[in-house]
Design a protein around this motif. Sequence first.
Motif, mmCIF file in Angstrom:
data_model
loop_
_atom_site.group_PDB
_atom_site.id
_atom_site.type_symbol
_atom_site.label_atom_id
_atom_site.label_comp_id
_atom_site.label_asym_id
_atom_site.label_seq_id
_atom_site.Cartn_x
_atom_site.Cartn_y
_atom_site.Cartn_z
ATOM 1 N N GLU A 25 48.187 -4.778 107.385
ATOM 2 C CA GLU A 25 49.036 -3.967 106.526
ATOM 3 C C GLU A 25 50.220 -4.802 106.089
ATOM 4 O O GLU A 25 50.852 -5.476 106.900
ATOM 5 C CB GLU A 25 49.506 -2.728 107.281
ATOM 6 C CG GLU A 25 50.254 -1.720 106.432
ATOM 7 C CD GLU A 25 50.475 -0.438 107.207
ATOM 8 O OE1 GLU A 25 49.655 0.472 107.085
ATOM 9 O OE2 GLU A 25 51.478 -0.385 107.935
ATOM 10 N N TYR B 111 39.156 -2.534 114.565
ATOM 11 C CA TYR B 111 38.190 -1.450 114.569
ATOM 12 C C TYR B 111 36.867 -1.959 115.139
ATOM 13 O O TYR B 111 36.544 -3.140 115.088
ATOM 14 C CB TYR B 111 37.921 -0.945 113.142
ATOM 15 C CG TYR B 111 39.096 -0.322 112.438
ATOM 16 C CD1 TYR B 111 40.030 -1.108 111.767
ATOM 17 C CD2 TYR B 111 39.258 1.064 112.408
ATOM 18 C CE1 TYR B 111 41.096 -0.531 111.098
ATOM 19 C CE2 TYR B 111 40.318 1.647 111.739
ATOM 20 C CZ TYR B 111 41.234 0.847 111.084
ATOM 21 O OH TYR B 111 42.294 1.423 110.420
ATOM 22 N N ASN C 114 51.918 0.651 103.122
ATOM 23 C CA ASN C 114 50.918 1.569 103.650
ATOM 24 C C ASN C 114 49.534 1.352 103.084
ATOM 25 O O ASN C 114 48.797 2.302 102.859
ATOM 26 C CB ASN C 114 51.348 3.018 103.411
ATOM 27 C CG ASN C 114 52.578 3.357 104.212
ATOM 28 O OD1 ASN C 114 52.745 2.908 105.333
ATOM 29 N ND2 ASN C 114 53.473 4.122 103.625
ATOM 30 N N THR C 115 49.183 0.148 102.783
ATOM 31 C CA THR C 115 47.829 -0.174 102.359
ATOM 32 C C THR C 115 47.252 -1.179 103.330
ATOM 33 O O THR C 115 47.860 -2.209 103.594
ATOM 34 C CB THR C 115 47.822 -0.766 100.943
ATOM 35 O OG1 THR C 115 48.367 0.190 100.037
ATOM 36 C CG2 THR C 115 46.413 -1.117 100.517
ATOM 37 N N GLN C 116 46.079 -0.840 103.862
ATOM 38 C CA GLN C 116 45.401 -1.746 104.778
ATOM 39 C C GLN C 116 44.365 -2.556 104.017
ATOM 40 O O GLN C 116 43.579 -2.004 103.245
ATOM 41 C CB GLN C 116 44.721 -0.966 105.901
ATOM 42 C CG GLN C 116 45.679 -0.327 106.882
ATOM 43 C CD GLN C 116 44.962 0.336 108.043
ATOM 44 O OE1 GLN C 116 43.875 -0.071 108.441
ATOM 45 N NE2 GLN C 116 45.579 1.369 108.591
ATOM 46 N N THR D 94 51.707 -5.498 110.796
ATOM 47 C CA THR D 94 50.794 -4.680 111.589
ATOM 48 C C THR D 94 49.355 -5.039 111.264
ATOM 49 O O THR D 94 49.000 -5.162 110.089
ATOM 50 C CB THR D 94 51.012 -3.180 111.315
ATOM 51 O OG1 THR D 94 52.380 -2.847 111.546
ATOM 52 C CG2 THR D 94 50.120 -2.340 112.212
ATOM 53 N N PHE E 87 41.144 -5.043 104.543
ATOM 54 C CA PHE E 87 40.171 -5.249 105.600
ATOM 55 C C PHE E 87 39.546 -6.633 105.547
ATOM 56 O O PHE E 87 39.294 -7.180 104.467
ATOM 57 C CB PHE E 87 39.071 -4.190 105.518
ATOM 58 C CG PHE E 87 39.529 -2.840 105.995
ATOM 59 C CD1 PHE E 87 40.275 -2.012 105.178
ATOM 60 C CD2 PHE E 87 39.231 -2.410 107.284
ATOM 61 C CE1 PHE E 87 40.722 -0.778 105.626
ATOM 62 C CE2 PHE E 87 39.675 -1.179 107.741
ATOM 63 C CZ PHE E 87 40.425 -0.359 106.904
ATOM 64 N N GLY E 88 39.274 -7.147 106.731
ATOM 65 C CA GLY E 88 38.541 -8.393 106.843
ATOM 66 C C GLY E 88 37.050 -8.151 106.675
ATOM 67 O O GLY E 88 36.593 -7.004 106.627
ATOM 68 N N LEU F 94 42.438 5.130 96.162
ATOM 69 C CA LEU F 94 43.363 5.714 97.123
ATOM 70 C C LEU F 94 44.085 6.856 96.438
ATOM 71 O O LEU F 94 44.632 6.685 95.337
ATOM 72 C CB LEU F 94 44.356 4.662 97.609
ATOM 73 C CG LEU F 94 45.352 5.087 98.716
ATOM 74 C CD1 LEU F 94 45.720 3.887 99.570
ATOM 75 C CD2 LEU F 94 46.593 5.724 98.138
ATOM 76 N N ARG G 133 44.484 8.965 106.036
ATOM 77 C CA ARG G 133 45.577 8.326 106.751
ATOM 78 C C ARG G 133 46.522 9.406 107.251
ATOM 79 O O ARG G 133 46.998 10.231 106.458
ATOM 80 C CB ARG G 133 46.322 7.358 105.847
ATOM 81 C CG ARG G 133 47.383 6.575 106.598
ATOM 82 C CD ARG G 133 48.181 5.687 105.696
ATOM 83 N NE ARG G 133 49.126 4.901 106.470
ATOM 84 C CZ ARG G 133 48.995 3.609 106.710
ATOM 85 N NH1 ARG G 133 47.953 2.957 106.220
ATOM 86 N NH2 ARG G 133 49.883 2.972 107.427
ATOM 87 N N LEU H 8 35.045 -3.897 104.417
ATOM 88 C CA LEU H 8 35.287 -2.776 103.504
ATOM 89 C C LEU H 8 36.001 -3.214 102.241
ATOM 90 O O LEU H 8 36.906 -4.048 102.286
ATOM 91 C CB LEU H 8 36.158 -1.734 104.208
ATOM 92 C CG LEU H 8 35.456 -0.715 105.095
ATOM 93 C CD1 LEU H 8 34.767 -1.372 106.265
ATOM 94 C CD2 LEU H 8 36.448 0.315 105.579
ATOM 95 N N LEU I 73 39.034 3.106 115.414
ATOM 96 C CA LEU I 73 40.198 2.275 115.699
ATOM 97 C C LEU I 73 40.263 1.979 117.186
ATOM 98 O O LEU I 73 40.177 2.884 118.017
ATOM 99 C CB LEU I 73 41.477 2.987 115.251
ATOM 100 C CG LEU I 73 42.777 2.219 115.479
ATOM 101 C CD1 LEU I 73 42.823 0.973 114.598
ATOM 102 C CD2 LEU I 73 43.976 3.117 115.184
ATOM 103 N N ILE J 130 35.917 -5.186 113.035
ATOM 104 C CA ILE J 130 36.604 -5.384 111.756
ATOM 105 C C ILE J 130 38.105 -5.275 111.979
ATOM 106 O O ILE J 130 38.575 -4.366 112.664
ATOM 107 C CB ILE J 130 36.181 -4.330 110.712
ATOM 108 C CG1 ILE J 130 34.669 -4.375 110.491
ATOM 109 C CG2 ILE J 130 36.904 -4.536 109.400
ATOM 110 C CD1 ILE J 130 34.181 -3.310 109.504
ATOM 111 N N PHE K 249 45.221 -4.060 112.552
ATOM 112 C CA PHE K 249 44.422 -3.054 113.233
ATOM 113 C C PHE K 249 43.059 -3.654 113.581
ATOM 114 O O PHE K 249 42.494 -4.420 112.814
ATOM 115 C CB PHE K 249 44.205 -1.833 112.332
ATOM 116 C CG PHE K 249 45.476 -1.189 111.848
ATOM 117 C CD1 PHE K 249 46.124 -1.680 110.727
ATOM 118 C CD2 PHE K 249 46.005 -0.082 112.498
ATOM 119 C CE1 PHE K 249 47.293 -1.090 110.257
ATOM 120 C CE2 PHE K 249 47.166 0.526 112.039
ATOM 121 C CZ PHE K 249 47.813 0.014 110.927
#
Lengths: 116, 117
Positions: A97, A36, A103-105, A32, A107-108, B49, B93, B44, A46, A93, A34
């Motif tokens: 995941e 933004y 469940n940790t994204q 996955t 980021f670029g 977390l 989240r 970012l 998003l 951006i 995303f």
Amino acid sequence: GAVVSQHPSRVICKSGTSVKIECRSLDFQATTMFWYRQFPKQSLMLMATSNEGSKATYEQGVEKDKFLINHASLTLSTLTVTSAHPEDSSFYICSAETSGGANTQYFGPGTRLTVL
Amino acid sequence: KQEVTQIPAALSVPEGENLVLNCSFTDSAIYNLQWFRQDPGKGLTSLLLIQSSQREQTSGRLNASLDKSSGRSTLYIAASQPGDSATYLCAVRLFGGSQGGSEKLVFGKGTKLTVNP
């Protein structure tokens, strides 16, 4: 650690042209990704969620025909801004995941798009 | 609809000072909460977390707390340094969809921190 790259980091284009932004997960597979958008002094919003091999899910108010998303492999997603207008100028951006439900994204670094 | 608010929008402090950044969210049904740092024109960097079942997380000079019932989180920075100058973003989240898939992050607008030497 997990690294996500974006290319280009900065692009300037003329109104009416199309621009493609690439998002790559360099050392992990991302089922996955995303996308933004961030306007100055605003939060990240998003735009869409992209799953490998399937159509992207767009957030309300985001035109899917204008912002084309392709997630052809587990390490690459692309966002194409079609017929760009000055109001599309923004900071885009992506995040990726890891598969397996971590469940940790990650980021670029973002892409600054300026449409003249 | 989940909304995330960060106060203050900007903060300027002298080097060495301890400081607290605030984040509030309207819906307590969250999966986790995350604090990020964003340098000008950059992406970012995840700082901390906190899972919904946790109360706090610590990393070096940073400590983040979470009070899910009241919809609040704080980021405490001890002994601030000029290198801490950046925008700090809070994001919650949401739970995944019916198929257990990923759910989106909802971000606040951030607090722009300036630490003066």
